[in-house]
Design a protein around this motif. Structure first.
Motif, PDB file in Angstrom:
ATOM      1  N   PHE A 135     -32.209  24.684 -35.094  1.00 18.08           N
ATOM      2  CA  PHE A 135     -33.566  24.374 -35.413  1.00 18.08           C
ATOM      3  C   PHE A 135     -33.767  23.298 -35.417  1.00 18.08           C
ATOM      4  O   PHE A 135     -34.411  22.451 -35.167  1.00 18.08           O
ATOM      5  N   GLY A 136     -33.070  22.583 -35.889  1.00 14.97           N
ATOM      6  CA  GLY A 136     -32.910  20.942 -36.768  1.00 14.97           C
ATOM      7  C   GLY A 136     -32.339  20.086 -36.191  1.00 14.97           C
ATOM      8  O   GLY A 136     -33.145  19.181 -35.213  1.00 14.97           O
TER       9      GLY A 136
ATOM     10  N   GLY B  37     -31.673  27.850 -38.131  1.00 16.37           N
ATOM     11  CA  GLY B  37     -32.224  27.314 -38.457  1.00 16.37           C
ATOM     12  C   GLY B  37     -31.408  26.539 -38.127  1.00 16.37           C
ATOM     13  O   GLY B  37     -31.935  25.086 -38.369  1.00 16.37           O
TER      14      GLY B  37
ATOM     15  N   GLY C 113     -31.571  21.386 -40.908  1.00 14.03           N
ATOM     16  CA  GLY C 113     -30.963  22.557 -40.540  1.00 14.03           C
ATOM     17  C   GLY C 113     -30.323  23.225 -40.797  1.00 14.03           C
ATOM     18  O   GLY C 113     -30.180  23.902 -41.285  1.00 14.03           O
TER      19      GLY C 113
ATOM     20  N   ASP D 223     -30.288  26.191 -43.815  1.00 15.89           N
ATOM     21  CA  ASP D 223     -29.738  27.946 -43.078  1.00 15.89           C
ATOM     22  C   ASP D 223     -28.583  27.789 -43.880  1.00 15.89           C
ATOM     23  O   ASP D 223     -28.169  28.485 -43.645  1.00 15.89           O
TER      24      ASP D 223
ATOM     25  N   ALA E 284     -42.005  25.236 -34.929  1.00 18.22           N
ATOM     26  CA  ALA E 284     -41.050  26.567 -35.617  1.00 18.22           C
ATOM     27  C   ALA E 284     -41.168  27.827 -35.932  1.00 18.22           C
ATOM     28  O   ALA E 284     -40.902  28.535 -36.274  1.00 18.22           O
TER      29      ALA E 284
ATOM     30  N   TYR F 225     -41.453  22.257 -40.785  1.00 23.63           N
ATOM     31  CA  TYR F 225     -40.940  23.205 -41.285  1.00 23.63           C
ATOM     32  C   TYR F 225     -42.081  23.175 -41.503  1.00 23.63           C
ATOM     33  O   TYR F 225     -42.320  24.100 -42.382  1.00 23.63           O
TER      34      TYR F 225
END
Length: 417
Positions: free
Chosen positions: A40-41, A37, A366, A370, A26, A231
């Motif tokens: 990223f999830g 974000g 994510g 976000d 992360a 995270y």
């Protein structure tokens, strides 16, 4: 070389490969690459997707066509190639597909490493129940050592973490070819249907209310299992933006602080037999769910100075949250299913928690972070962790009310011995 020592090296490297980047990716994603974000999830959802199908497929291959230790080595070399390529990637979509390729090869090696170890120990007349746990503990140590190396070398936000991981994967891949042979067992009948071969016959357990409820809760809680891995490190690192915390130990050595979670995991394993006998399987699973509430809640209110104790306590609680659910859940499956489909049922438990649960947990978290908790590039970690805590609390309350299971000390005694 001593058999147990060879397997200890295998276990150490198995999880070193993962620990080198899993907790710190992360920082690379948000800090170095400045990507969003929501995407990223999706990266962490690849762990879940890979866990749904690949372990069953590679299990069939190892059972029918190729030595398990060779397949294990090939998969690590292939995952190493994907990891080696990641530093060259400069857009999130390509990053997703490359990490997905790496996970398709890596995730099945977790179960394969157990199969290889069991096979070799049995063939050499070792007591697997007695000998395997001390070997497996070195896997967690490998994970912790990798985290420390990544942090102390100044690479918790650099692409070098993937090089560390790739090198370890190559070493393990080549090393596995030196292990004693684990030829195909050919235990699966040629006449077996594809459903039986993939272990999908266990899905008929969904026809039972109690089992269906258990697997559903496994998926919902499984969604929480990777959230602090996703995270946690970047949350601690982003305290650097607050002047009074910028030079704190927590910010500089966030990965080392996070490694307390893995250390705690090894210690809580030892406490499980006592808790199971004293409270029973349902209560231990409920304790795990409440521990997740504490894990997230303590993060919400912690900080690197006067709230440091909350961050450390959160990391200690992680061991209880993670171990108690996985082991008591596995024990419930063991004591509640027919022996003919027990292995498939265990696979289904892992598929629901580490597969579908991790997939949806990664994807949805994510998007939620976000959409609702990121403003002008700044993440509102206090409310993010409180939201996760509220989610875990709802799951715990519903589980306590809806899931009925009577504690039988003899049942637990028979399985744990």
């Amino acid at each position: 070389m001593n058999i147990k020592f060879k397997l200890t090296i295998m276990s150490f490297l198995q999880f070193f490969v993962w620990g080198a980047w899993l907790i710190t990716v992360a920082n690379y994603w948000f800090g170095t690459k400045q990507w969003s974000g929501a995407e990223f999830g999706a990266i962490f959802s690849t762990l879940g997707l890979s866990s749904i199908v690949m372990p069953a497929l590679t299990g069939i291959i190892a059972d029918k066509w190729i030595n398990a230790e060779k397949l294990y080595g090939i998969l690590h070399i292939l995952s190493g190639l994907a990891l080696l390529y990641i530093p060259q990637v400069n857009d999130p979509v390509t990053f997703y597909w490359v990490i997905f390729a790496a996970m398709l090869c890596y995730m099945p090696t977790i179960s394969l490493s157990n199969s290889v170890a069991y096979n070799i120990l049995k063939n050499n007349n070792f007591d697997v129940v007695k000998v395997f746990p001390p070997i497996r503990v070195w896997g967690t140590i490998g994970f912790i050592v990798a985290m420390w190396i990544t942090n102390l070398s100044g690479n918790k936000a650099s692409a070098n973490m993937f090089y560390f991981s790739a090198i370890a994967a190559f070493v393990l891949g080549v090393y596995s070819f030196t292990l004693p042979k684990c030829p195909p067992q050919k235990l699966i009948s040629e006449k077996a249907s594809i459903v039986e071969k993939l272990g999908l016959n266990a899905f008929k357990l969904f026809g039972t209310y109690k089992m269906a409820l258990f697997f559903l809760f496994s998926m919902f809680l499984g969604a929480a299992l990777q959230l602090t891995n996703m995270y946690g490190d970047v949350y601690l690192s982003e305290f650097a933006s607050v002047p009074e915390y910028a030079d704190s130990f927590v910010v500089k050595y966030s990965t080392i602080i996070m490694s307390i979670s893995q250390i705690s995991e090894t210690l809580f394993i030892l406490a499980i037999p006592f808790f199971l006998k004293k409270f029973g399987i349902k209560q231990v699973m409920l304790i795990s769910m409440l521990a997740w509430v504490l894990r997230f809640g303590l993060f919400a209110y912690g900080n690197p100075v006067d709230g440091l104790w909350m961050i450390i306590l959160s990391c200690i609680v992680y061991g209880m949250a993670f171990d108690f659910f996985n082991i008591s859940g596995s024990l419930f499956v063991e004591t509640s299913t027919d022996s003919k489909i027990r292995s498939s049922a265990q696979g289904l438990f892992m598929m629901m928690s580490n597969g579908f649960g991790a997939f949806f947990g990664g994807l949805v978290s994510g998007i939620v972070i976000d959409t609702f908790f990121t403003h002008n590039g700044q993440r509102d970690w206090h409310n993010i962790w409180l939201t996760f805590a509220a989610y875990a609390l709802v799951i715990a309350v519903l589980f306590a009310v809806m899931f009925k299971h009577k504690h039988n000390p003899d049942e637990v005694e028979n399985v744990t011995h």
